[in-house]
Design a protein around this motif. Sequence first.
Motif, short mmCIF file in Angstrom:
data_model
loop_
_atom_site.label_atom_id
_atom_site.label_comp_id
_atom_site.label_asym_id
_atom_site.label_seq_id
_atom_site.Cartn_x
_atom_site.Cartn_y
_atom_site.Cartn_z
N PHE A 47 -55.25 -29.91 -43.01
CA PHE A 47 -54.35 -29.02 -42.28
C PHE A 47 -55.03 -27.79 -41.67
O PHE A 47 -54.52 -27.23 -40.71
N VAL A 48 -56.16 -27.36 -42.19
CA VAL A 48 -56.81 -26.16 -41.66
C VAL A 48 -57.77 -26.51 -40.54
O VAL A 48 -57.79 -25.84 -39.51
N PHE A 49 -58.57 -27.54 -40.73
CA PHE A 49 -59.51 -27.93 -39.68
C PHE A 49 -58.74 -28.59 -38.54
O PHE A 49 -57.78 -29.32 -38.77
N PRO A 50 -59.18 -28.34 -37.30
CA PRO A 50 -58.49 -29.00 -36.19
C PRO A 50 -58.81 -30.49 -36.18
O PRO A 50 -59.84 -30.93 -36.70
N SER A 51 -57.93 -31.25 -35.61
CA SER A 51 -58.18 -32.69 -35.52
C SER A 51 -59.07 -32.97 -34.31
O SER A 51 -59.11 -32.20 -33.36
N PRO A 52 -59.81 -34.08 -34.35
CA PRO A 52 -60.67 -34.40 -33.20
C PRO A 52 -59.84 -34.68 -31.96
O PRO A 52 -58.71 -35.16 -32.04
N GLN A 53 -60.42 -34.37 -30.81
CA GLN A 53 -59.72 -34.58 -29.56
C GLN A 53 -60.30 -35.77 -28.84
O GLN A 53 -61.42 -36.21 -29.12
N GLN A 54 -59.53 -36.30 -27.92
CA GLN A 54 -60.01 -37.44 -27.16
C GLN A 54 -61.21 -37.01 -26.31
O GLN A 54 -61.19 -35.97 -25.65
N ALA A 55 -62.26 -37.81 -26.37
CA ALA A 55 -63.51 -37.46 -25.69
C ALA A 55 -63.49 -37.91 -24.24
O ALA A 55 -63.45 -39.11 -23.95
N HIS A 56 -63.51 -36.96 -23.34
CA HIS A 56 -63.56 -37.27 -21.91
C HIS A 56 -64.99 -37.25 -21.38
O HIS A 56 -65.29 -37.90 -20.39
N ASP A 57 -65.84 -36.48 -22.04
CA ASP A 57 -67.24 -36.42 -21.61
C ASP A 57 -68.13 -36.20 -22.83
O ASP A 57 -67.67 -36.20 -23.97
N LEU A 58 -69.38 -36.00 -22.58
CA LEU A 58 -70.37 -35.90 -23.64
C LEU A 58 -70.17 -34.65 -24.50
O LEU A 58 -70.40 -34.67 -25.71
N SER A 59 -69.70 -33.57 -23.92
CA SER A 59 -69.49 -32.35 -24.70
C SER A 59 -68.36 -32.51 -25.71
O SER A 59 -68.42 -31.97 -26.81
N ASN A 60 -67.33 -33.26 -25.36
CA ASN A 60 -66.24 -33.51 -26.31
C ASN A 60 -66.71 -34.40 -27.46
O ASN A 60 -66.26 -34.24 -28.59
N ILE A 61 -67.59 -35.33 -27.16
CA ILE A 61 -68.16 -36.17 -28.22
C ILE A 61 -68.97 -35.30 -29.18
O ILE A 61 -68.88 -35.43 -30.39
N ALA A 62 -69.76 -34.37 -28.63
CA ALA A 62 -70.55 -33.46 -29.46
C ALA A 62 -69.65 -32.55 -30.29
O ALA A 62 -69.93 -32.28 -31.46
N ASN A 63 -68.55 -32.08 -29.70
CA ASN A 63 -67.61 -31.24 -30.45
C ASN A 63 -66.99 -32.01 -31.61
O ASN A 63 -66.83 -31.47 -32.71
N ASN A 64 -66.62 -33.26 -31.37
CA ASN A 64 -66.05 -34.07 -32.45
C ASN A 64 -67.08 -34.34 -33.54
O ASN A 64 -66.76 -34.36 -34.72
N PHE A 65 -68.34 -34.54 -33.14
CA PHE A 65 -69.39 -34.77 -34.13
C PHE A 65 -69.66 -33.52 -34.96
O PHE A 65 -69.82 -33.61 -36.18
N THR A 66 -69.68 -32.35 -34.33
CA THR A 66 -69.89 -31.12 -35.10
C THR A 66 -68.69 -30.82 -36.00
O THR A 66 -68.86 -30.25 -37.08
N LEU A 67 -67.50 -31.20 -35.57
CA LEU A 67 -66.33 -31.04 -36.44
C LEU A 67 -66.46 -31.93 -37.67
O LEU A 67 -66.17 -31.49 -38.79
N LEU A 68 -66.93 -33.14 -37.49
CA LEU A 68 -67.16 -34.04 -38.61
C LEU A 68 -68.22 -33.47 -39.56
O LEU A 68 -68.05 -33.52 -40.78
N ILE A 69 -69.28 -32.91 -39.00
CA ILE A 69 -70.32 -32.31 -39.83
C ILE A 69 -69.76 -31.11 -40.60
O ILE A 69 -70.05 -30.93 -41.79
N SER A 70 -68.96 -30.29 -39.96
CA SER A 70 -68.36 -29.13 -40.62
C SER A 70 -67.47 -29.55 -41.77
O SER A 70 -67.50 -28.94 -42.85
N LYS A 71 -66.67 -30.58 -41.56
CA LYS A 71 -65.82 -31.08 -42.64
C LYS A 71 -66.66 -31.61 -43.80
O LYS A 71 -66.35 -31.39 -44.96
N GLY A 72 -67.74 -32.31 -43.48
CA GLY A 72 -68.62 -32.85 -44.51
C GLY A 72 -69.30 -31.75 -45.31
O GLY A 72 -69.38 -31.83 -46.54
N VAL A 73 -69.79 -30.73 -44.63
CA VAL A 73 -70.44 -29.61 -45.32
C VAL A 73 -69.43 -28.89 -46.20
O VAL A 73 -69.73 -28.51 -47.34
N TYR A 74 -68.23 -28.70 -45.69
CA TYR A 74 -67.18 -28.05 -46.46
C TYR A 74 -66.88 -28.83 -47.74
O TYR A 74 -66.84 -28.26 -48.83
N LEU A 75 -66.71 -30.13 -47.62
CA LEU A 75 -66.41 -30.95 -48.80
C LEU A 75 -67.59 -31.03 -49.76
O LEU A 75 -67.41 -31.06 -50.99
#
Length: 89
Positions: free
Chosen positions: A45-73
């Motif tokens: 509920f606190v972390f934002p959900s990944p967004q649909q990737a339209h370009d390479l920067s959105n893919i990178a944002n989703n990947f860094t979000l995944l890394i942030s969630k992993g580091v947090y856990l």
Amino acid sequence: MLNDLMFYSFFLSAAIFAGTYYLTKKSKGLAWIVTIVVALVVVGFVFPSPQQAHDLSNIANNFTLLISKGVYLLCWGGAAVILHKLLPD
């Protein structure tokens, strides 16, 4: 920002684990259950959900979000493991 995330998740997990441990009259099993449930609620509920990737920067944002969630856990679970080892039965 990542250092702050690691610091706060580590100490929040330690506080929740220790508080639950002492409130449940030294039950490590219940402390683990409460700690895991709170961690999953925070990630859900606190972390934002990944967004649909339209370009390479959105893919990178989703990947860094995944890394942030992993580091947090990882930090959250690390604090719980350390307290599990240090607290008496």
